[in-house]
Design a protein around this motif. Structure first.
Motif, PDB file in Angstrom:
ATOM      1  N   SER A 364       0.827  -1.213   0.000  1.00 25.07           N
ATOM      2  CA  SER A 364       0.000   0.000   0.000  1.00 25.07           C
ATOM      3  C   SER A 364       0.860   1.262   0.000  1.00 25.07           C
ATOM      4  O   SER A 364       0.534   2.245  -0.683  1.00 25.07           O
ATOM      5  N   VAL A 367       2.297   1.878  -3.531  1.00 25.57           N
ATOM      6  CA  VAL A 367       1.314   2.524  -4.409  1.00 25.57           C
ATOM      7  C   VAL A 367       1.111   3.974  -4.001  1.00 25.57           C
ATOM      8  O   VAL A 367       0.988   4.870  -4.863  1.00 25.57           O
ATOM      9  N   CYS A 371       1.490   7.354  -6.350  1.00 23.14           N
ATOM     10  CA  CYS A 371       0.417   8.339  -6.525  1.00 23.14           C
ATOM     11  C   CYS A 371       0.878   9.740  -6.143  1.00 23.14           C
ATOM     12  O   CYS A 371       0.608  10.713  -6.854  1.00 23.14           O
ATOM     13  N   THR A 388      -8.022  11.129  -9.620  1.00 24.08           N
ATOM     14  CA  THR A 388      -7.890   9.672  -9.503  1.00 24.08           C
ATOM     15  C   THR A 388      -6.701   9.294  -8.640  1.00 24.08           C
ATOM     16  O   THR A 388      -6.808   8.429  -7.753  1.00 24.08           O
ATOM     17  N   TYR A 389      -5.568   9.951  -8.902  1.00 30.18           N
ATOM     18  CA  TYR A 389      -4.380   9.645  -8.099  1.00 30.18           C
ATOM     19  C   TYR A 389      -4.565  10.051  -6.647  1.00 30.18           C
ATOM     20  O   TYR A 389      -4.122   9.345  -5.729  1.00 30.18           O
ATOM     21  N   THR A 392      -6.806   7.463  -5.029  1.00 30.51           N
ATOM     22  CA  THR A 392      -6.064   6.209  -4.830  1.00 30.51           C
ATOM     23  C   THR A 392      -5.101   6.328  -3.650  1.00 30.51           C
ATOM     24  O   THR A 392      -4.950   5.393  -2.857  1.00 30.51           O
ATOM     25  N   LEU A 395      -7.085   5.945  -0.547  1.00 29.51           N
ATOM     26  CA  LEU A 395      -7.451   4.542  -0.375  1.00 29.51           C
ATOM     27  C   LEU A 395      -6.285   3.732   0.177  1.00 29.51           C
ATOM     28  O   LEU A 395      -6.468   2.869   1.052  1.00 29.51           O
ATOM     29  N   MET A 396      -5.081   3.994  -0.299  1.00 26.99           N
ATOM     30  CA  MET A 396      -3.905   3.264   0.188  1.00 26.99           C
ATOM     31  C   MET A 396      -3.629   3.577   1.660  1.00 26.99           C
ATOM     32  O   MET A 396      -3.186   2.707   2.415  1.00 26.99           O
TER      33      MET A 396
END
Length: 537
Positions: A364, A367, A371, A388-389, A392, A395-396
């Protein structure tokens, strides 16, 4: 067997987790509140340094709190140490609030008073992180221990959640020019301190294991009976000498306090610091220190203390939006702690969950680094790809929070509270807890500057630490879930204590003890633990 009293006692002791969790939850939020910057006249160019100081001085206080707590915990007992913890912590909260009463022109005085309060409250938290896990370990039976330690983590995450959302609500309720905007979250700190202070004085029993160490075996047995039999606690020592009248867990308990008494007697004739360097004690101690260090350097503290700043760097620049995401971060951490307590701790061992946790956290953060790197290169331009990045990246952060909460978080504290030999357990826990706070302090000092200077590479570094944790735990970490204290735990580490090899095995109803490589088989039904104690005297 009643569990009400032991759960009640563990619940009061878990107020220390509320102190710890709320302290990590609210501070990141108030550091980005406009009223806080206005009150202390913080300018953007020096904000990183002040943020680092305010957080690191709390951690430094915790480090020294652990050191000062060790003699209190060892000599005066666990209960009194918890009361001292509550008193110091509450005094620290009062000092933080006193900074509001100074004239607005005395900015330096305000900041010094606030930081002194942070130092004191940190010291109280440090005392609590030493004594509470040890206390919970010593009042619980082996089958209760994992769940009670997990509940300590749950209390910590609930408190952190209150800290996250309390700051968010305060930001919405009060204007940016009002000191109430940042003082209300500070004021809420006092509640767990008062609960522990009152509960520690009025309700908490002393640890039966500590009582046995002080040669108070009869009192230890009565305390254990009160904890585990509730209203039917009028149980004499003779009850424990009869295998037909008690449970296997209680026989294990009496054996552990008998061991504790024996070790306490022998430890008077040896140097405690020298005892830390016994080969297989050192082996446990090194593992505890490394486990605490890897937990602290996993990236969790960077996310705990600087979550609002991180969400802002991912594109959520409004104060309200970053605080909202920080509140969701707290919800995920709480969900993880509850999941571990209610399910995960029951189905697989500690090594498995730390391995899963380390792997997921490493992935995680990798990623997240990608991002943040991409987002930084877009120079803050708001585009669909940027959104989007940013999403994300958030979310990570949530993925990391969940898997950390079912692995590193609860297990490191549990491991260090339960694995050490009786005669040096307090001292060993002091060393491991101090190492945790020391690494936290280094982390808190370095993280603002890493985020400002290294940017996305910061998360690559933390990802690498989690990858190292995965390999280290697979090779070096033994399984201790459900292992009884004393001889059974010694067997896990194949320890040798004072010439006595602690290999104990049950074979066809016999207890086989190996003393200097000579086996002596003792029929279980003829074994009286109290008789052992009397024969020693």
């Amino acid at each position: 067997m009643s569990t009400r009293n032991v759960y009640q006692s563990a619940g009061i002791a878990s107020s220390t987790a509320w102190m710890f969790g709320y302290g990590t939850g609210y501070i990141g939020g108030i550091l980005v509140l406009p009223s806080f910057s206005h009150h202390f006249h913080l300018h953007p160019h020096d904000r990183a340094g002040v943020q680092s100081l305010i957080i690191s001085i709390w951690l430094l206080g915790a480090f020294f709190g652990v050191l000062c707590a060790q003699p209190v915990c060892a000599r005066l007992g666990r209960r009194r140490c918890l009361v001292v913890c509550a008193a110091i912590y509450t005094a620290g909260v009062v000092f933080q609030l006193l900074s509001v009463t100074e004239p607005e022109s005395s900015v330096t005085v305000n900041l010094i008073i606030f930081e002194l309060g942070r130092l004191l409250s940190g010291a109280g938290v440090g005392v609590g992180t030493l004594v509470a896990p040890l206390y919970i370990t010593e009042i619980s039976l082996p089958w209760q221990r994992g769940m009670l330690h997990a509940s300590w983590q749950v209390a910590m995450q609930i408190a952190a959640l209150v800290g996250f959302w309390g700051t968010y609500v305060s930001n919405g309720l009060f204007p940016d020019t009002s000191d109430w905007q940042w003082t209300v979250p500070v004021l809420l700190q006092v509640l767990p301190g008062i609960i522990l202070l009152v509960g520690g004085i009025a309700l908490l029993p002393e640890s039966p294991i500590w009582l046995a160490e002080q040669q108070q075996v009869e009192t230890a047995i009565k305390t254990h009976a009160w904890l585990h039999h509730g209203d039917n606690h009028d149980i004499t020592a003779a009850t424990y000498s009869s295998p037909d009248a008690t449970s296997q867990e209680e026989v294990v308990f009496y054996r552990s306090i008998s061991d504790r008494k024996q070790h306490a007697t022998s430890s008077k004739q040896q140097n405690h610091l020298r005892a830390l360097f016994r080969p297989l004690v050192r082996k446990r101690l090194v593992r505890g220190i490394v486990l605490m260090a890897l937990m602290t350097l996993s990236g969790t503290n960077a996310l705990n203390f600087f979550a609002p700043v991180i969400f802002m760097s991912a594109g959520f620049t409004a104060t309200g939006a970053s605080l909202l995401l920080t509140g969701l971060f707290g919800l995920v951490k709480l969900a993880a702690a509850l999941s571990f307590m209610l399910y995960f701790v029951r189905v697989r061992g500690h090594r498995f969950w730390i391995s899963v946790s380390a792997a997921a956290c490493a992935a995680s953060l990798l990623v997240l680094a990608f991002c943040v790197k991409t987002f930084e290169h877009r120079s803050g331009k708001v585009e669909p790809a940027s959104i989007t990045y940013g999403a994300t990246a958030c979310l990570m952060v949530f993925v990391f929070a969940f898997f950390f909460g079912i692995g590193h978080g609860p297990i490191a504290w549990s491991f260090c509270a339960e694995v050490f030999p009786a005669d040096v357990s307090t001292l060993c826990c002091t060393v491991t807890t101090c190492s945790q706070w020391l690494f936290q302090t280094v982390n808190a000092v370095a993280t603002p500057f890493l985020l400002a200077g290294a940017g996305w590479r910061t998360w690559l570094l933390f990802s690498a630490v989690n990858a190292i944790t995965l390999g280290w735990c697979y090779v070096y970490l033994p399984e201790t879930r459900g292992v009884a204290l004393g001889r059974a735990m010694d067997e896990v580490f194949k320890d040798e204590l004072g010439g006595l090899s602690s290999r104990v095995a049950a074979k066809a109803g016999r207890v086989v003890v190996v003393v200097q490589d000579e086996e002596r088989a003792i029929p279980t039904e003829e074994t009286s633990l109290l008789a052992e104690d009397r024969s020693e005297r």
